[in-house]
Design an enzyme around this catalytic site. Structure first.
Site, mmCIF file in Angstrom:
data_model
loop_
_atom_site.group_PDB
_atom_site.id
_atom_site.type_symbol
_atom_site.label_atom_id
_atom_site.label_comp_id
_atom_site.label_asym_id
_atom_site.label_seq_id
_atom_site.Cartn_x
_atom_site.Cartn_y
_atom_site.Cartn_z
ATOM 1 N N HIS A 17 -32.461 22.180 -76.082
ATOM 2 C CA HIS A 17 -32.915 20.812 -75.782
ATOM 3 C C HIS A 17 -31.719 19.864 -75.647
ATOM 4 O O HIS A 17 -31.667 19.037 -74.735
ATOM 5 C CB HIS A 17 -33.804 20.258 -76.908
ATOM 6 C CG HIS A 17 -35.111 20.932 -77.064
ATOM 7 N ND1 HIS A 17 -35.533 21.430 -78.279
ATOM 8 C CD2 HIS A 17 -36.112 21.179 -76.186
ATOM 9 C CE1 HIS A 17 -36.740 21.949 -78.141
ATOM 10 N NE2 HIS A 17 -37.111 21.813 -76.869
ATOM 11 N N LYS A 41 -51.836 21.357 -80.724
ATOM 12 C CA LYS A 41 -50.690 22.131 -81.186
ATOM 13 C C LYS A 41 -50.417 21.793 -82.651
ATOM 14 O O LYS A 41 -50.296 20.621 -83.007
ATOM 15 C CB LYS A 41 -49.482 21.767 -80.314
ATOM 16 C CG LYS A 41 -48.403 22.792 -80.286
ATOM 17 C CD LYS A 41 -47.366 22.390 -79.234
ATOM 18 C CE LYS A 41 -46.339 23.470 -79.072
ATOM 19 N NZ LYS A 41 -45.301 23.090 -78.128
ATOM 20 N N ARG A 89 -36.134 27.376 -68.651
ATOM 21 C CA ARG A 89 -35.372 28.469 -69.259
ATOM 22 C C ARG A 89 -35.363 29.697 -68.367
ATOM 23 O O ARG A 89 -34.375 30.383 -68.263
ATOM 24 C CB ARG A 89 -35.971 28.833 -70.618
ATOM 25 C CG ARG A 89 -35.765 27.780 -71.679
ATOM 26 C CD ARG A 89 -36.387 28.233 -72.966
ATOM 27 N NE ARG A 89 -37.828 28.399 -72.802
ATOM 28 C CZ ARG A 89 -38.748 27.595 -73.299
ATOM 29 N NH1 ARG A 89 -38.394 26.564 -74.017
ATOM 30 N NH2 ARG A 89 -40.030 27.812 -73.095
ATOM 31 N N SER A 127 -38.485 26.488 -79.661
ATOM 32 C CA SER A 127 -38.714 25.972 -81.014
ATOM 33 C C SER A 127 -39.520 26.957 -81.855
ATOM 34 O O SER A 127 -39.207 27.190 -83.029
ATOM 35 C CB SER A 127 -39.438 24.625 -80.948
ATOM 36 O OG SER A 127 -38.620 23.662 -80.334
#
Length: 153
Positions: A17, A41, A89, A127
């Site tokens: 990040h 979430k 990514r 994460s």
């Protein structure tokens, strides 16, 4: 002044990040890191902790941190931002990010999305992967800033 919003859950913030954020600062005068509130979430860290971790990790007056539970493009418009920053990514991220960018364009076509590719040495970091590795005893100190490490302990 060119302002961008960099949205995400940042639960927790990683060096991946931060790499995207630092590169966004080479393009924009100001970047607002927007912690998305996603009731679907389960967050590991509170909004306040995530904000503190981000602010401790990046000491730059051109960065601010906020949280918001509405549409990101509406937040961007209200705060004078013209762009959203999204990190990619791998190819697997592209389909989801493309759909999100298209939906955001439908809501407000004046807000553009800028994709920044992760550097190859950071492309595997997520994460949730950080949390799983940490919970299973793996040293994650090379993947997250000190502000995250001290909260993991």
């Amino acid at each position: 002044m060119k302002v961008a919003v960099y949205p995400g859950s940042f639960d927790p913030i990683t060096y991946g990040h931060l790499d995207v954020l630092r590169r966004a600062l080479n393009i924009f005068d100001k970047v607002i890191v927007l912690i998305a509130i996603n009731p679907e979430k389960k967050s590991r860290f509170s909004l306040e902790d995530r904000k503190a971790m981000i602010l401790e990790a990046i000491n730059d007056s051109r960065v601010s941190v906020d949280f918001f539970d509405g549409l990101t493009v509406k937040y961007a418009k209200e705060h004078g931002a013209t762009h959203l920053i999204r990190g990619l990514r791998a190819v697997t991220d592209f389909e989801y990010e493309f759909q999100l960018a298209t939906a955001n364009d439908y809501v407000d076509s004046s807000i553009d999305t800028v994709f920044l590719m992760s550097k190859s040495d950071k492309s595997f970091i997520t994460s949730s992967m950080i949390m799983e590795m940490h919970e299973k005893g793996t040293d994650v100190s090379s993947l997250v800033p000190e502000s995250v490490l001290k909260r993991l302990k």
